[in-house]
Structures are given as structure tokens and as C-alpha cells.
Write a protein that holds these residues in place. Sequence first.
Motif, mmCIF file in Angstrom:
data_model
loop_
_atom_site.group_PDB
_atom_site.id
_atom_site.type_symbol
_atom_site.label_atom_id
_atom_site.label_comp_id
_atom_site.label_asym_id
_atom_site.label_seq_id
_atom_site.Cartn_x
_atom_site.Cartn_y
_atom_site.Cartn_z
ATOM 1 N N GLN A 197 57.205 27.340 -24.146
ATOM 2 C CA GLN A 197 58.248 27.037 -23.158
ATOM 3 C C GLN A 197 58.727 25.595 -23.295
ATOM 4 O OE1 GLN A 197 56.657 28.599 -19.237
ATOM 5 N NE2 GLN A 197 58.638 29.574 -19.472
ATOM 6 N N PRO A 198 59.274 25.263 -24.463
ATOM 7 C CA PRO A 198 59.627 23.857 -24.708
ATOM 8 C C PRO A 198 60.700 23.352 -23.756
ATOM 9 C CG PRO A 198 60.613 25.261 -26.379
ATOM 10 C CD PRO A 198 59.690 26.130 -25.581
ATOM 11 N N THR A 199 61.420 24.241 -23.116
ATOM 12 C CA THR A 199 62.517 23.787 -22.271
ATOM 13 C C THR A 199 62.182 23.939 -20.799
ATOM 14 O OG1 THR A 199 63.514 25.981 -22.299
ATOM 15 C CG2 THR A 199 64.199 24.441 -24.009
ATOM 16 N N ARG A 200 60.891 24.168 -20.498
ATOM 17 C CA ARG A 200 60.504 24.317 -19.106
ATOM 18 C C ARG A 200 60.846 23.040 -18.336
ATOM 19 N NH1 ARG A 200 54.427 25.808 -17.318
ATOM 20 N NH2 ARG A 200 54.645 25.448 -15.096
ATOM 21 N N GLY A 201 61.605 23.202 -17.270
ATOM 22 C CA GLY A 201 61.984 22.039 -16.474
ATOM 23 C C GLY A 201 63.163 21.274 -17.039
ATOM 24 N N LEU A 202 63.702 21.731 -18.166
ATOM 25 C CA LEU A 202 64.863 21.035 -18.718
ATOM 26 C C LEU A 202 66.154 21.686 -18.248
ATOM 27 C CD1 LEU A 202 64.010 20.224 -22.440
ATOM 28 C CD2 LEU A 202 63.660 18.867 -20.384
ATOM 29 N N ASP A 203 67.210 20.883 -18.215
ATOM 30 C CA ASP A 203 68.510 21.408 -17.816
ATOM 31 C C ASP A 203 69.216 21.991 -19.037
ATOM 32 O OD1 ASP A 203 69.423 19.181 -19.297
ATOM 33 O OD2 ASP A 203 69.016 17.967 -17.523
ATOM 34 N N ILE A 204 70.435 22.417 -18.829
ATOM 35 C CA ILE A 204 71.160 23.123 -19.890
ATOM 36 C C ILE A 204 71.334 22.239 -21.122
ATOM 37 C CG2 ILE A 204 73.368 24.202 -20.463
ATOM 38 C CD1 ILE A 204 73.562 24.927 -17.428
ATOM 39 N N GLU A 205 71.732 20.992 -20.893
ATOM 40 C CA GLU A 205 71.969 20.093 -22.020
ATOM 41 C C GLU A 205 70.648 19.769 -22.735
ATOM 42 O OE1 GLU A 205 74.563 19.376 -23.442
ATOM 43 O OE2 GLU A 205 73.961 17.730 -24.747
ATOM 44 N N GLY A 206 69.595 19.545 -21.971
ATOM 45 C CA GLY A 206 68.292 19.262 -22.568
ATOM 46 C C GLY A 206 67.812 20.442 -23.392
ATOM 47 N N THR A 207 67.998 21.644 -22.859
ATOM 48 C CA THR A 207 67.603 22.853 -23.566
ATOM 49 C C THR A 207 68.329 22.955 -24.905
ATOM 50 O OG1 THR A 207 67.259 23.973 -21.469
ATOM 51 C CG2 THR A 207 67.542 25.375 -23.403
ATOM 52 N N ARG A 208 69.635 22.718 -24.856
ATOM 53 C CA ARG A 208 70.433 22.814 -26.077
ATOM 54 C C ARG A 208 69.934 21.813 -27.116
ATOM 55 N NH1 ARG A 208 73.918 20.664 -28.844
ATOM 56 N NH2 ARG A 208 73.991 18.792 -27.543
ATOM 57 N N GLN A 209 69.667 20.608 -26.660
ATOM 58 C CA GLN A 209 69.218 19.562 -27.580
ATOM 59 C C GLN A 209 67.871 19.896 -28.211
ATOM 60 O OE1 GLN A 209 68.949 15.680 -25.962
ATOM 61 N NE2 GLN A 209 71.115 15.547 -25.474
ATOM 62 N N VAL A 210 66.941 20.396 -27.377
ATOM 63 C CA VAL A 210 65.614 20.691 -27.907
ATOM 64 C C VAL A 210 65.703 21.814 -28.942
ATOM 65 C CG1 VAL A 210 63.368 21.679 -27.327
ATOM 66 C CG2 VAL A 210 64.296 19.798 -25.969
ATOM 67 N N TYR A 211 66.463 22.851 -28.644
ATOM 68 C CA TYR A 211 66.572 23.940 -29.622
ATOM 69 C C TYR A 211 67.290 23.475 -30.895
ATOM 70 C CZ TYR A 211 64.479 27.730 -27.025
ATOM 71 O OH TYR A 211 63.585 28.537 -26.408
ATOM 72 N N ALA A 212 68.299 22.620 -30.718
ATOM 73 C CA ALA A 212 68.987 22.113 -31.901
ATOM 74 C C ALA A 212 68.008 21.354 -32.785
ATOM 75 C CB ALA A 212 70.152 21.206 -31.480
ATOM 76 N N ALA A 213 67.134 20.570 -32.139
ATOM 77 C CA ALA A 213 66.154 19.795 -32.909
ATOM 78 C C ALA A 213 65.147 20.719 -33.585
ATOM 79 C CB ALA A 213 65.435 18.816 -31.993
ATOM 80 N N LEU A 214 64.734 21.785 -32.878
ATOM 81 C CA LEU A 214 63.798 22.735 -33.480
ATOM 82 C C LEU A 214 64.448 23.400 -34.692
ATOM 83 C CD1 LEU A 214 62.294 24.475 -30.288
ATOM 84 C CD2 LEU A 214 61.103 22.912 -31.842
ATOM 85 N N ARG A 215 65.729 23.722 -34.568
ATOM 86 C CA ARG A 215 66.426 24.368 -35.675
ATOM 87 C C ARG A 215 66.593 23.414 -36.858
ATOM 88 N NH1 ARG A 215 67.869 29.147 -34.985
ATOM 89 N NH2 ARG A 215 69.202 29.086 -36.820
ATOM 90 N N ASP A 216 66.887 22.158 -36.560
ATOM 91 C CA ASP A 216 66.998 21.172 -37.639
ATOM 92 C C ASP A 216 65.674 21.047 -38.377
ATOM 93 O OD1 ASP A 216 69.569 20.707 -36.961
ATOM 94 O OD2 ASP A 216 69.206 18.814 -35.900
ATOM 95 N N GLN A 217 64.594 21.063 -37.610
ATOM 96 C CA GLN A 217 63.272 20.913 -38.205
ATOM 97 C C GLN A 217 62.975 22.086 -39.138
ATOM 98 O OE1 GLN A 217 61.552 18.041 -37.718
ATOM 99 N NE2 GLN A 217 60.455 18.901 -39.465
ATOM 100 N N ALA A 218 63.363 23.296 -38.688
ATOM 101 C CA ALA A 218 63.155 24.472 -39.527
ATOM 102 C C ALA A 218 63.997 24.362 -40.792
ATOM 103 C CB ALA A 218 63.518 25.737 -38.738
ATOM 104 N N GLN A 219 65.232 23.924 -40.619
ATOM 105 C CA GLN A 219 66.146 23.734 -41.751
ATOM 106 C C GLN A 219 65.521 22.796 -42.787
ATOM 107 O OE1 GLN A 219 68.884 25.218 -42.399
ATOM 108 N NE2 GLN A 219 70.613 23.885 -42.798
ATOM 109 N N ALA A 220 64.807 21.792 -42.273
ATOM 110 C CA ALA A 220 64.214 20.785 -43.153
ATOM 111 C C ALA A 220 62.927 21.276 -43.812
ATOM 112 C CB ALA A 220 63.941 19.513 -42.356
ATOM 113 N N GLY A 221 62.566 22.544 -43.613
ATOM 114 C CA GLY A 221 61.421 23.087 -44.333
ATOM 115 C C GLY A 221 60.197 23.380 -43.479
ATOM 116 N N SER A 222 60.334 23.406 -42.169
ATOM 117 C CA SER A 222 59.212 23.757 -41.313
ATOM 118 C C SER A 222 59.375 25.188 -40.816
ATOM 119 C CB SER A 222 59.159 22.832 -40.098
ATOM 120 O OG SER A 222 59.146 21.496 -40.487
ATOM 121 N N SER A 223 58.338 25.645 -40.098
ATOM 122 C CA SER A 223 58.471 26.886 -39.343
ATOM 123 C C SER A 223 58.296 26.538 -37.878
ATOM 124 C CB SER A 223 57.378 27.886 -39.700
ATOM 125 O OG SER A 223 57.477 28.253 -41.034
#
Lengths: 284, 498
Positions: B424-450
Motif C-alpha cells: 500500500q505505497p500510497t496509503r494516506g497519500l492524495d491523488i497527486e502523491g499517488t500518481r508520483q509514487v506510481y510514476a517513480a515505481l514505473r520508472d524504477q521498473a523501466q530502469a531494470g528492476s521489478s
Amino acid sequence: MADFVQFLGLAFVLGVPVVLAAMGGLTSERSGVMNIGLEGKMLFGACVTAMVATSTQNAWLGLVGGIGAAILASLLHGVLTQVYRMDHVISGMSINILAWGGTSYLYSPHFTDRAFGSTIPVVPREVFYLLAVAIPAVIWVYLKRTRGGIRLMAVGNDPEKSRQMGIDPIRVRFMALVATGVFCGLAGAMIVSNTGRFSEGMTSGRGFIALAALIIGGWRPVPTMIACFAFMLFQALQIQFQGQAIFGVMLPNELWLSMPYLVTLLALAGLISKNSVPAGLGKA
Amino acid sequence: MNQPIRMVGISKRFGSVQALQGVDLKVEPGTLHALVGENGAGKSTLMKVLYGQLQPDEGTLEIEGTLRRFAHSRDAIAAQIGMVSQHYSIIPELTCLENLMLGAEPGAWLEPRSATERASTLADRMGFRFDWNEPASKLSTAAAQKLEILKLLWRESRLMILDEPTAMLSPADSDALYASLHRLAAEGATVIVVTHRLPEVMDHCRDVTVLRGGKRVSSFPVAETDPRQLSEAIIGRSMIETQVEVRVGREPMLVMRDLRIQGDRGQEAVKGATGELRVGEVVGLAGVDGSGQHELFQAITGHAKILGGTLDFLGQSILVASPRQILEMGVRLIPEDRHAEGVVEDWTLEENSSLGLHRLAPFAQGSRVNIRARSEETQKMIDRFQTKCRDRYSLMRSLSGGNQQRFVAARALAHQPKLVLAFQPTRGLDIEGTRQVYAALRDQAQAGSSVLVVSFDLDELLIHCDRILVMEHGRLLEPPADLARDRQAIGALMVGAA
């Protein structure tokens, strides 16, 4: 057979002050105030009981004085931990040290010219016997059946949630600490009744044994009482068998003397994880 | 309650932060009123003022036509106001009945028989069932929520404040909750719901008030608005929900075969999980709370007892690896309970930044911690998701929940982790925070992580993840390929209906 009954009786008598102190610990810790200062409060209770009883030559006034002194010490712990947010262990230990030094000073010839060992009028021990059995039962009913009881449990579990439900945790804790003072004062007075005099450090760690019994009893009144008596069985064993050979083996005195403390330690090591601590213990 | 509740010009300042600035709120009696806004918009502060937990610096409060001033919650309770906070106020050591009465006991002497009678009557009225003498610690989240509702009824609250009431509930339980609230409103109660979830506002509330940055932005009847307008009001600009471009993972990162894990109470919490995570993908783990997600995360981070099966990370078995070794291999966790598992609240942000990572670059310098590198890293972590704090020496405790979560997420994503487990990485986060966290998770995956994300919000996973797995009752399930993103098919798997 008669020996055995006598032996049990001895364990009971020895257990009475420990039970009283443990009940003091129970009300305090159930409210969330950690209390390792039971020993100090007992000692204050014993000392002031003896002093007041000697100067007034009235056993009951002595008892009232002892209880009053223990209440003051208990409230000091409350002010330090609740108002000034001092660490509960440090505050408790300070009170013990204050009691060790303070009672020794109060009872020294510099302060009072009454000689050691002078006879003191004491409250009959039977009063304490009755209380040691009655108080755990009363606390049990109090926790289960009264408004104050469930509020005490609630505050000890989570002061913030309790506040949200309209309860004033500080008030509940101070009431609990007054009860702690009363029970520790009784425990101290009982020790004076037992020996007929006050002597330095006469509580000899029984406040800590009470604390251990409280933990082993899972902060529940009746199991805690049973644990107190069980520990004191070993003290009775010591008194009964010290210096005698058992099955031809002569155990050293030191081993006998350390027996109750050793058993406490072992019991704590073996049982402590099985009981649940009041969740809000030591929390603001 | 026959007259509206009016809060006028409420202001509240905490140190240098102006939490509320001249906020007005008017709630019509007998209705459900939604209070929405981003994290830090001031919703909870406003409700704490109404409930007497905080005293406003300025402003007035009018209830039943009279001006009131509450010094404590108990004054508010006496004025028939009740609040259910997000984390509930159930005391686990007490029984259900004792919890129900707590703070509003009929007398000094409890009379369990008559209390049980009244409790059962209230429960019947709402269609709930409770074993009154059972310890409250045994209640499920949904049952605890129901008990909270009954507590309001027990206190004869006429104004009920619910803070994020559905945050911990499954969709079915949420619907049941709103059904109860509608019934209460029909009987004359006034309900204020603080929420992040717009569908709830649209489906269930009559009016909505939007807060932003401690000010009231707007207030209107729900019938006259739509989600788009509402989300604009909340974040100040239109937010279009787009689904991500789905990426297919490459070689396997984490492989589990028939993995069986023991839970906290000795039960088999995960029963033979088989599946894999691949490099480059963000996988969502859907499921009702308590289906084994927690234990699976514990096992991968080396904290759980594994009963059988295999667990390979980058081709190497980690069945017997220690948490430290696993951390060194590049596994990072955004924990479920950050207070217990993620931060030390009495430490500064800077001290927390290297927590658990102190043996690794760039923090380690021989056997010491490189203080300068730690300062720099902390600042990066703060900046990454705009954690609001005074500076890096602020105590973690001084941050709001949402900001703590931002920091914890930034820490897990620092220094090229290989596998990120996010509960629940976005627990307690607002809409913008949620978007940012998922964007960062996706970037990390793009960079070779899971990345493996647990969320109880299926929509959130469908929007942001490449692939969805489901946990149901300790089993790990994957929806069939043709229904891989089918909301209904996945929902059916979650509740064991498929």
C-alpha cells in the motif's frame, strides 16, 4: 502434617506484604504507568508508620501516616512521569533511591532520638491477612464490573483512544496511583507489624518480587496474588530448612538465602513471553 | 438535529503551518455530507475542531442554533457529536460490550445484563450481530467498523463524523457501511464523511465540501457536480485517469514454486504460491486484506518461517538468506505499517534515511556512516516526492502520515534497488502523491528492476500496473490471459468466487 500446615502458614504470612505491594503495582501498571518504585514506596510506608506510631503511641495513626507517605511518593512518580514526561523507569528508580537514603536518614539518631528497637504499637497482623485476600478479589470485581475498572483498562491500553472516547487519562492515572500508594503503604505497615520495629532496607527487595509476580500473573489480580504466595513458599522453605541436611546433603546458606530471588528470576525467564503487557505501559 | 451545523471562519495554526484558514462548513441535518481534499488540506484538523480535540484560533461553531465552544472531546460527546477515526478507537483488551460502553457507561456499576439488552437492540436495528463478551481483539476490520457505528448509537450521537471509513474495508463491506449510514440519516442523524474516494461521494453523499491548502474551495450538492469537476476542485486542475502503457517483463527476477509460509499464529498463511516477477514490470497484488500478502512480503524479505517450496531471487535461492543478506542483494520494502517496520519516529529524517541501509553504499564508509553522503541522500529523498518538512533534521514524528509515507517510498527507491516490494505505497497519500509514487515505481521498473505492489484498491492497480496477481485465502492466482485486466474477473478471484 502439623509441620506442613505451619509451613504453609509461614508462606502465607510472608506473602501478605508482597501481595499488597503487587496490587499497588497492578493498579498503576494497568493505568499505563510503569512502576518499579514499589520497593521505595513500601519502605517509605514502613518508615513513616513506625515513626508516627512511636511518636503518637497509636498503631492506627501510624498506619494512616505510612499510607499517606506512600501516596505522596506515588504521586511524585505521577507528577514526574505524567506532567514532566520523565521516563517511567528512571522516575521509579529515583523514588527507590530516595526511599533507601531518605528512610535511613529519617530514622537515624541525628533526626530522631528514639532508639532503634524501641517497641512500637502495631496494627494486628490479622488485618493485613484479611486485606491480602480481599483486595485482589475486590480489584478483580472492580476491573470487570465497574465504570472505573474499564476506564482503567482502556487508559492503560491506549491513552489517546481513551481521550477520544471522552476519558481524561491523566485523571484516571492519578487515581490509580493513589491506590498504588494505599496498597504499598499497607504493605510497608505490615512489615512493621511483623517485626515490631523499623530497620534500614527492611523491605529487602520484596517490591521487586511483587513486580515479578505481577508480570507472571499477567497483570491480573488473582493470578498475581497466587504468584506472590508461590514465591514466598520458597522463602518459607529457606526459613524451615536452612542449616539442615536434606537427604544427607548440606546446602550452603547462601543458596537458601538466594532461593526466592532465584526462583523469581527463573519464573520470569520462563514465563514472561506468555503474558500480554498492557499495551499503553509507559506511553504518554 | 433539526438545524444545520455551521462552522464559520475556522482558523488553526500549528507552529509555522497554517492548517486551516477561515474555513466555513455548513451541514444540513439528516444528510450525508462529504468532506474531500488532498492530504494536508485540513480535513482532519477541521473535524478535530468539531469534535473538540483541537481548539480553533478563530472562528465559531454553531450547533442547533447555539454557539458552542468545546474544550475537550467530552464536551462534544455531551453535545451528541461522535467521531470514528480512521484507525478506530477500539481497545483490544476489553470485550465488545465494554468497548461499546466505554466513556458513556450508564452508571458507576456496570450492569452487563441490561447493557447487553440495549446493545443487542441497537445491533438488531442496524442488522449487525456481535458476541458481546468476546474480546474486541478478535474483531475483523469490518466488524470493528460496525462496532464503532454502534458506539455512536450507544452515545445517541446525532452528528456522526467518519474519517476515511472505508480505507480498510473491502468493497462489499464499504457498501454495507454506506447502507447503514443511509439508514441512520433517514432516522435523522447527520453524517460527515471524510474521504479520498470520489465514487463514494458520487454514489452516497448529498453535499460535498472541498478543502485545499487549509481553505474551503467550494461546496455544492453532489447532484450538481461530476467526478471531473470535483477532482479539479480537489487538486486545482483536471486530472485524467489514464491507464499505463502495459509493458511485458523480461527475464525472471523472483521465482517461487509451491511456496508455503507460516503466519503469525502458526497457521499456514500462504498455501503453495507459484509465480514469478520479471525484470521491467510492475506487478499488482490484489486481494482482500489478510489473504497472505503480508506473509509473502515477510518471506521475501527473510522474516517469515518458510514451510516448503522454493524461492529464488536472480537465480539464487533465498530460502535461508538473512534479512540483511536479502537487503544487500537489492530487495527494498515499503512496509505496511511504517511505524513498526519502516521508521524510528523519534529519529530525524536524516537518521531515518540510512535505517537498515547503513552498511551499504553510499552510506557506509568502512565501519562508520558517511555523514556527508547521508545528508545529501536525505535531501534527495525529501525532494523526490516533495516531503513537507522543516528540514532534514526534523523528527520523523513531526511529519504528517502522508509525508512520512513519501519519505519512506523515496528511501525504498533510492540507489537502484533490484526488487521493490510496496505494501500500500500510497496509503494516506492524495491523488497527486499517488500518481508520483506510481510514476517513480514505473520508472524504477523501466530502469531494470521489478516491482510488486500490494493494494486493496483494485482500480489503483488496474491503472498503474503491468500485470495483476491475486491472493485469495493464502493462494496466489493469476487471472487467465484473456481476462488479465478484467475488473470483474479479478474481483471474482479476490473473493474466491471464481
